[in-house]
Scaffold this motif. Structure first.
Motif, PDB file in Angstrom:
ATOM      1  N   GLU A  10     102.971  50.255  32.815  1.00 26.18           N
ATOM      2  CA  GLU A  10     102.522  50.116  34.199  1.00 26.18           C
ATOM      3  C   GLU A  10     102.745  48.676  34.643  1.00 26.18           C
ATOM      4  O   GLU A  10     102.020  47.770  34.245  1.00 26.18           O
ATOM      5  CB  GLU A  10     101.042  50.512  34.295  1.00 26.18           C
ATOM      6  CG  GLU A  10     100.513  50.680  35.694  1.00 26.18           C
ATOM      7  CD  GLU A  10     100.132  49.346  36.306  1.00 26.18           C
ATOM      8  OE1 GLU A  10     100.606  49.074  37.426  1.00 26.18           O
ATOM      9  OE2 GLU A  10      99.379  48.580  35.695  1.00 26.18           O
ATOM     10  N   GLY A  11     103.808  48.469  35.445  1.00 24.29           N
ATOM     11  CA  GLY A  11     104.192  47.126  35.844  1.00 24.29           C
ATOM     12  C   GLY A  11     103.670  46.749  37.212  1.00 24.29           C
ATOM     13  O   GLY A  11     102.815  47.419  37.794  1.00 24.29           O
ATOM     14  N   THR A  12     104.228  45.676  37.761  1.00 22.02           N
ATOM     15  CA  THR A  12     103.749  45.149  39.033  1.00 22.02           C
ATOM     16  C   THR A  12     104.361  45.862  40.232  1.00 22.02           C
ATOM     17  O   THR A  12     103.731  45.943  41.291  1.00 22.02           O
ATOM     18  CB  THR A  12     104.045  43.643  39.125  1.00 22.02           C
ATOM     19  OG1 THR A  12     103.505  42.999  37.970  1.00 22.02           O
ATOM     20  CG2 THR A  12     103.443  43.021  40.365  1.00 22.02           C
ATOM     21  N   THR A  13     105.559  46.378  40.071  1.00 21.19           N
ATOM     22  CA  THR A  13     106.222  47.045  41.195  1.00 21.19           C
ATOM     23  C   THR A  13     106.411  48.541  40.977  1.00 21.19           C
ATOM     24  O   THR A  13     106.778  49.258  41.908  1.00 21.19           O
ATOM     25  CB  THR A  13     107.589  46.391  41.485  1.00 21.19           C
ATOM     26  OG1 THR A  13     108.373  46.398  40.281  1.00 21.19           O
ATOM     27  CG2 THR A  13     107.419  44.960  41.949  1.00 21.19           C
ATOM     28  N   GLY A  14     106.177  49.000  39.765  1.00 19.84           N
ATOM     29  CA  GLY A  14     106.347  50.425  39.494  1.00 19.84           C
ATOM     30  C   GLY A  14     105.777  50.788  38.141  1.00 19.84           C
ATOM     31  O   GLY A  14     105.364  49.925  37.357  1.00 19.84           O
ATOM     32  N   THR A  15     105.740  52.076  37.871  1.00 18.35           N
ATOM     33  CA  THR A  15     105.221  52.566  36.597  1.00 18.35           C
ATOM     34  C   THR A  15     106.277  53.432  35.922  1.00 18.35           C
ATOM     35  O   THR A  15     106.982  54.210  36.576  1.00 18.35           O
ATOM     36  CB  THR A  15     103.902  53.345  36.796  1.00 18.35           C
ATOM     37  OG1 THR A  15     103.335  53.656  35.535  1.00 18.35           O
ATOM     38  CG2 THR A  15     104.115  54.629  37.584  1.00 18.35           C
ATOM     39  N   THR A  79     100.814  49.901  28.185  1.00 16.06           N
ATOM     40  CA  THR A  79     100.970  48.479  28.440  1.00 16.06           C
ATOM     41  C   THR A  79     100.981  48.281  29.945  1.00 16.06           C
ATOM     42  O   THR A  79     101.311  49.199  30.695  1.00 16.06           O
ATOM     43  CB  THR A  79     102.241  47.914  27.776  1.00 16.06           C
ATOM     44  OG1 THR A  79     102.282  46.491  27.958  1.00 16.06           O
ATOM     45  CG2 THR A  79     103.504  48.533  28.359  1.00 16.06           C
ATOM     46  N   ASN A  80     100.603  47.102  30.388  1.00 12.36           N
ATOM     47  CA  ASN A  80     100.307  46.975  31.816  1.00 12.36           C
ATOM     48  C   ASN A  80     100.447  45.546  32.322  1.00 12.36           C
ATOM     49  O   ASN A  80     100.364  44.587  31.559  1.00 12.36           O
ATOM     50  CB  ASN A  80      98.880  47.453  32.085  1.00 12.36           C
ATOM     51  CG  ASN A  80      97.862  46.697  31.261  1.00 12.36           C
ATOM     52  OD1 ASN A  80      97.751  46.921  30.049  1.00 12.36           O
ATOM     53  ND2 ASN A  80      97.128  45.791  31.894  1.00 12.36           N
ATOM     54  N   GLN A  81     100.643  45.448  33.653  1.00  5.89           N
ATOM     55  CA  GLN A  81     100.528  44.164  34.335  1.00  5.89           C
ATOM     56  C   GLN A  81      99.146  43.594  34.072  1.00  5.89           C
ATOM     57  O   GLN A  81      98.152  44.314  34.076  1.00  5.89           O
ATOM     58  CB  GLN A  81     100.747  44.345  35.841  1.00  5.89           C
ATOM     59  CG  GLN A  81      99.851  45.419  36.473  1.00  5.89           C
ATOM     60  CD  GLN A  81      99.857  45.404  37.979  1.00  5.89           C
ATOM     61  OE1 GLN A  81      99.764  44.360  38.592  1.00  5.89           O
ATOM     62  NE2 GLN A  81      99.983  46.588  38.580  1.00  5.89           N
ATOM     63  N   ALA A  99      93.195  47.609  44.234  1.00  8.96           N
ATOM     64  CA  ALA A  99      93.304  46.670  43.115  1.00  8.96           C
ATOM     65  C   ALA A  99      93.895  45.364  43.632  1.00  8.96           C
ATOM     66  O   ALA A  99      94.831  45.365  44.441  1.00  8.96           O
ATOM     67  CB  ALA A  99      94.205  47.257  42.025  1.00  8.96           C
ATOM     68  N   ILE A 100      93.339  44.249  43.193  1.00 11.73           N
ATOM     69  CA  ILE A 100      93.862  42.934  43.564  1.00 11.73           C
ATOM     70  C   ILE A 100      94.811  42.476  42.466  1.00 11.73           C
ATOM     71  O   ILE A 100      94.453  42.433  41.285  1.00 11.73           O
ATOM     72  CB  ILE A 100      92.724  41.931  43.801  1.00 11.73           C
ATOM     73  CG1 ILE A 100      91.906  42.375  45.030  1.00 11.73           C
ATOM     74  CG2 ILE A 100      93.262  40.521  43.997  1.00 11.73           C
ATOM     75  CD1 ILE A 100      90.732  41.484  45.377  1.00 11.73           C
ATOM     76  N   VAL A 101      96.036  42.138  42.857  1.00 13.71           N
ATOM     77  CA  VAL A 101      97.147  41.916  41.934  1.00 13.71           C
ATOM     78  C   VAL A 101      97.150  40.477  41.420  1.00 13.71           C
ATOM     79  O   VAL A 101      96.698  39.546  42.100  1.00 13.71           O
ATOM     80  CB  VAL A 101      98.472  42.254  42.639  1.00 13.71           C
ATOM     81  CG1 VAL A 101      99.679  42.047  41.717  1.00 13.71           C
ATOM     82  CG2 VAL A 101      98.427  43.705  43.134  1.00 13.71           C
ATOM     83  N   TRP A 102      97.695  40.295  40.235  1.00 12.59           N
ATOM     84  CA  TRP A 102      97.726  38.982  39.589  1.00 12.59           C
ATOM     85  C   TRP A 102      98.468  37.932  40.422  1.00 12.59           C
ATOM     86  O   TRP A 102      98.224  36.731  40.279  1.00 12.59           O
ATOM     87  CB  TRP A 102      98.362  39.090  38.204  1.00 12.59           C
ATOM     88  CG  TRP A 102      99.783  39.599  38.204  1.00 12.59           C
ATOM     89  CD1 TRP A 102     100.183  40.905  38.178  1.00 12.59           C
ATOM     90  CD2 TRP A 102     100.973  38.816  38.225  1.00 12.59           C
ATOM     91  NE1 TRP A 102     101.558  40.989  38.186  1.00 12.59           N
ATOM     92  CE2 TRP A 102     102.068  39.720  38.203  1.00 12.59           C
ATOM     93  CE3 TRP A 102     101.229  37.448  38.247  1.00 12.59           C
ATOM     94  CZ2 TRP A 102     103.391  39.290  38.215  1.00 12.59           C
ATOM     95  CZ3 TRP A 102     102.563  37.010  38.249  1.00 12.59           C
ATOM     96  CH2 TRP A 102     103.622  37.933  38.234  1.00 12.59           C
ATOM     97  N   GLN A 103      99.346  38.359  41.327  1.00 12.41           N
ATOM     98  CA  GLN A 103     100.074  37.408  42.175  1.00 12.41           C
ATOM     99  C   GLN A 103      99.222  36.900  43.343  1.00 12.41           C
ATOM    100  O   GLN A 103      99.594  35.935  44.006  1.00 12.41           O
ATOM    101  CB  GLN A 103     101.322  38.080  42.746  1.00 12.41           C
ATOM    102  CG  GLN A 103     102.363  38.454  41.709  1.00 12.41           C
ATOM    103  CD  GLN A 103     103.479  39.268  42.333  1.00 12.41           C
ATOM    104  OE1 GLN A 103     103.236  40.196  43.098  1.00 12.41           O
ATOM    105  NE2 GLN A 103     104.712  38.923  42.019  1.00 12.41           N
TER     106      GLN A 103
END
Length: 494
Positions: A10-15, A79-81, A99-103
């Motif tokens: 599960e990434g930042t722009t897609g899964t 695994t995930n952002q 959800a508030i993103v790490w960026q």
């Protein structure tokens, strides 16, 4: 028992869902992008329900593509952002806000206030992380101060918090498991790095209740089961994305390192089981915990690298797809003096300035789209070099080899720039899916599909890039880059 491992990456722009066979080759994979919400310039949000639904969807698609059933799957890993977090209603299972993103850098002013106190150094020394907007305690405090429903639910004991691995595990197990991997807990900036437990004093200082936090578990352990895909599949691995890639690259010994190039670029170096704090703007993390043994890592990251290429595609529209940048950048021999500082949401390691903003400088009438494209690739290499300089100084090491992975690592021109400006050999493996592979290996370890020593030999080197640039030119351009960065710092305060 089945012979395959199912992984949600599960990434930042897609899964993405991937199925690995018993030799850890990819048997099938499926991918979906999800929506990026930017309500303000300094805000990045995700819909956690959209992520969950699409993650389940790509799992079903991958299982079907591989011609398998749930009975064929021995275990599952996630695994995930990192640092992206969500608060949800534990009774309904519904998120109480995006959800508030790490960026995201909306907590920049809170960070600034902490930096004026003794807690800045205390946080670094005890949690291992430089205080930054993506600290999850600060994000939770923002939720409590700005979303009345969240404050009310927390006070009534009806809310739960989690990073994205916690959220996915809770949903996949039907609310039976509220847990977080040690690596994700460490990345959140909310633990005592020496013990691997939540840092109660820090949480009290920020004003965040501990009872909404999940149980911390080792990366290879029992996270419950999911029956969403048929018969029950045990979830036995969970690991933060960058630590996962470090593990998959076989960096199990102190002094070994990798660099993942995706939405951002992350450099991680294994420093072994001894707890030491490196300063200079880098983070100190738990890489993973296996059994009772904690392995530590030092990390620096540039938050906007691959996403800078996306900006050329979606914002400036000078390329149609991200992969077009290599040919466009290679069409000119240099940037013609152009530098791009990709501080689109501030600057991270080693500057850690949420008030910096992106800058193109050195533009003349001779500047073309190709020069801007090349400057975009160069800024990725420069940003990684800035981190490498700190790591080498703080850890008293000279990095001779950088192992790379991540989608942006397919770009040969970028990788050559990385070798040139970092003055190091760069090794690219035969698969760039190291992040998902790490989760597969963690899950497989728990069910005895693989031994720890065998992990070192799973990936094979496909290509090696050696430095070619003239050293004088390297030094000159690096100094000019640093000057450009200085001019971007603190911009939105002026």
């Amino acid at each position: 028992m089945g012979k395959y491992v199912l992984v949600i990456d599960e990434g930042t722009t897609g899964t993405r869902a991937l199925i690995f066979d018993s030799d850890f080759n990819i048997a099938a994979q499926a991918y979906q992008e999800f929506t990026q919400y930017t309500p303000q310039e300094n805000m990045v949000e995700h819909d956690a329900m959209e992520i969950y639904a699409k993650s389940v969807g790509v799992c079903r698609e991958a299982i079907e593509m591989a011609g398998l059933s749930s009975d064929d799957i021995a275990c599952m890993g996630i695994t995930n952002q990192r640092n992206t977090c969500v608060v949800w209603d534990k009774n309904t299972g519904e998120p109480l806000y995006n959800a508030i993103v790490w960026q995201d850098s909306r907590t920049g002013q809170a960070v600034d206030a902490i930096k004026q106190t003794e807690w800045e150094e205390k946080i670094l020394q005890e949690t291992g992380k430089v205080i930054a907007p993506h600290n999850n305690a600060l994000i939770i405090k923002w939720y409590m101060d700005n979303v009345p429903e969240i404050k009310e639910k927390i006070e009534n004991g009806e809310a739960l918090y989690g990073t994205m691995d916690t959220w996915m595990i809770w949903k996949l197990t039907g609310g039976k498991t509220h847990a977080v991997s040690c690596s994700n807990a460490s990345s959140s900036g909310c633990i005592d790095l020496r013990t691997g437990e939540w840092h109660n004093e820090f949480l009290d200082y920020i004003g965040v209740p501990k009872d909404i936090f999940p149980v911390i578990q080792s990366e290879s352990s029992d996270y419950g089961t999911t029956d969403l895909f048929g018969s029950a599949i045990p979830i036995t691995g969970a690991v933060a994305d960058q630590q996962s890639a470090l593990f998959a690259q076989g960096c199990l010994e102190p002094g070994t390192m990798k660099c993942t190039n995706g939405t951002g670029s992350f450099m991680d170096i294994n420093i072994g089981p001894e707890f030491n704090i490196a300063s200079g703007g880098v983070d100190n993390l738990i890489a993973w915990k296996l059994g009772d043994t904690i392995t530590y890592a030092v990390e620096g990251f540039v938050s906007v690298t691959g996403s800078a290429v996306q900006w050329l595609r979606d914002g400036l529209k000078i390329i149609r797809k991200s992969s077009d940048i290599e040919a466009l950048a290679a069409s000119v021999p240099d940037t013609n003096g152009v530098y791009f500082v990709p501080a689109l949401v501030g600057l991270t390691t080693p500057h850690n300035d949420p008030f910096a903003r992106g800058m193109l400088i050195g533009i003349t009438r001779g500047t073309t789209e190709a020069h801007i494209a090349r400057a975009t690739l160069e800024c990725i290499a420069f940003g990684i070099k800035d981190i490498l300089d700190v790591v080498e100084r703080e850890c008293s090491v000279k990095i001779e080899e950088i192992k790379i992975d991540g989608g942006a690592s397919e770009n040969n021109l970028l990788v050559q720039m990385l070798a040139d400006y970092c003055d190091a050999r760069v090794s690219r493996p035969d698969t760039l899916e190291a992040t998902s592979l790490g989760a597969a290996l963690m899950a497989a370890l728990y069910v005895n599909m693989i031994g720890l020593e065998d992990v070192k030999n799973v990936l094979n080197t496909d290509q090696v890039f050696e430095p070619k640039i003239d050293p004088v030119l390297r030094d000159t351009r690096s100094l000019e880059w640093k000057e450009a960065v200085k001019r971007s710092l603190n911009w939105i305060r002026h």
